[in-house]
Scaffold this motif. Sequence first.
Motif, PDB file in Angstrom:
ATOM      1  N   VAL A  41      66.609  31.311  30.532  1.00 15.01           N
ATOM      2  CA  VAL A  41      67.573  30.849  29.532  1.00 15.01           C
ATOM      3  C   VAL A  41      67.091  29.507  29.008  1.00 15.01           C
ATOM      4  O   VAL A  41      66.956  28.552  29.773  1.00 15.01           O
ATOM      5  CB  VAL A  41      68.990  30.706  30.126  1.00 15.01           C
ATOM      6  CG1 VAL A  41      69.976  30.277  29.041  1.00 15.01           C
ATOM      7  CG2 VAL A  41      69.444  32.011  30.765  1.00 15.01           C
ATOM      8  N   THR A  42      66.830  29.422  27.697  1.00 14.01           N
ATOM      9  CA  THR A  42      66.275  28.176  27.151  1.00 14.01           C
ATOM     10  C   THR A  42      67.329  27.088  27.002  1.00 14.01           C
ATOM     11  O   THR A  42      67.017  25.906  27.133  1.00 14.01           O
ATOM     12  CB  THR A  42      65.608  28.404  25.791  1.00 14.01           C
ATOM     13  OG1 THR A  42      66.575  28.921  24.858  1.00 14.01           O
ATOM     14  CG2 THR A  42      64.428  29.360  25.908  1.00 14.01           C
ATOM     15  N   HIS A  43      68.578  27.487  26.712  1.00 13.01           N
ATOM     16  CA  HIS A  43      69.640  26.483  26.592  1.00 13.01           C
ATOM     17  C   HIS A  43      70.994  27.180  26.556  1.00 13.01           C
ATOM     18  O   HIS A  43      71.073  28.405  26.376  1.00 13.01           O
ATOM     19  CB  HIS A  43      69.451  25.603  25.353  1.00 13.01           C
ATOM     20  CG  HIS A  43      69.549  26.339  24.046  1.00 13.01           C
ATOM     21  ND1 HIS A  43      68.532  27.132  23.564  1.00 13.01           N
ATOM     22  CD2 HIS A  43      70.539  26.397  23.123  1.00 13.01           C
ATOM     23  CE1 HIS A  43      68.885  27.647  22.400  1.00 13.01           C
ATOM     24  NE2 HIS A  43      70.107  27.221  22.111  1.00 13.01           N
ATOM     25  N   ALA A  64      66.069  28.331  34.471  1.00 14.15           N
ATOM     26  CA  ALA A  64      66.515  27.421  33.418  1.00 14.15           C
ATOM     27  C   ALA A  64      66.364  26.000  33.940  1.00 14.15           C
ATOM     28  O   ALA A  64      66.144  25.783  35.135  1.00 14.15           O
ATOM     29  CB  ALA A  64      67.967  27.697  33.029  1.00 14.15           C
ATOM     30  N   THR A  68      70.830  23.087  32.027  1.00 14.89           N
ATOM     31  CA  THR A  68      71.285  24.358  31.444  1.00 14.89           C
ATOM     32  C   THR A  68      72.044  25.189  32.463  1.00 14.89           C
ATOM     33  O   THR A  68      73.079  25.797  32.144  1.00 14.89           O
ATOM     34  CB  THR A  68      70.087  25.139  30.878  1.00 14.89           C
ATOM     35  OG1 THR A  68      69.499  24.381  29.812  1.00 14.89           O
ATOM     36  CG2 THR A  68      70.514  26.495  30.353  1.00 14.89           C
TER      37      THR A  68
END
Length: 352
Positions: A41-43, A64, A68
């Motif tokens: 998950v990038t953000h 992440a 995040t």
Amino acid sequence: MLNQYYYRELLKHVNILENGAILLGENISVDGHGGRRIRVVTHAHSDHVNQLSDSVRESEIILATPVTIEMIELLGYVGRSLRTLFKMKAKALEYNQVFSTGVEKVTLLPADHIVGSAQVMVEYKGYRLGYTGDFKLTKKTAVMKNLDVLVIEATYGNPTHRRPFKDSVPGILYELVNYGLSYYGQVFIYGYHGKVQEAMKILREKGVSEPFVLTEKIYEITKALEKYGFRIANVFKEGPGRRFERSVVFKHMMSASRRRLDGSALHIVLSGWEFREPFRRVDDYTYLVALSDHSDFDDLVQYVETAKPGLVVVDASRNGDPQGLASSLREKGYCTVTLPGDQESQIEEYCL
């Protein structure tokens, strides 16, 4: 010029699904559920936590940044029944730290989009595959070079989506807030999670010292971020009877439509979808300020020109203008495809 066989070989290791999952290498799915061992998950924005519950159930690890992971929990992106499982599977990865799957090496790099946002680089079978996620091109953003494939966002991929004034926006925000505090005593600022924290930081750095009053959720997130070095002084949780002579109140964007236009306060709406001017008056008591946490068209192109990847893949699974960005990059000589889409026909037509 690299040959078409090379490009076809690269696209065996990169794909984008209709649900927004970016597939890299053999085991990695980013920002969408792809049925892979590892979910990244990038953000913590809703369009990048697509089907996270499915990934919690089926994937072995959720990767992440520490920020995040905390924001995912605070914003309730994982239901109560899966929270324990999420905590077991979530692995916090600091920027530039390498995580090995046994087949790939995964590295998260700074993106300067919202607090904790990251880019993803995967090394796989001698190839270097990179995905920007959402990013703003600043000195804090790492530009991934020597990539075989660069997957890039296209939120502002239309050539008309330029903000030549973007460097002046923080100063304008500061001046408007000062005006509102002097004339009304109270200023309301509306924005999304992450962007409101950026606005807080800008205002404190420019010298606004008045109390910041936050909704419960914004307060929880802001206080939670303190352990990661994000500290904003003089903040208070919104509550009955809490009133200061002068204050700045931060609310989620969804509250903007319910603002009270009775002359008791100045209202400022933070929006990235403004390209003609840095700010504009909406009504007698409201201004829209073009504070964006995305790169504009010029920055997207500059990123590619600096990175010089072998192949560019434009993410066409989310909002934006992927075709506009891809066309502009092709004109500059980059082999560029949009995914989801017909890979073979695009390679034949655009990668001579």
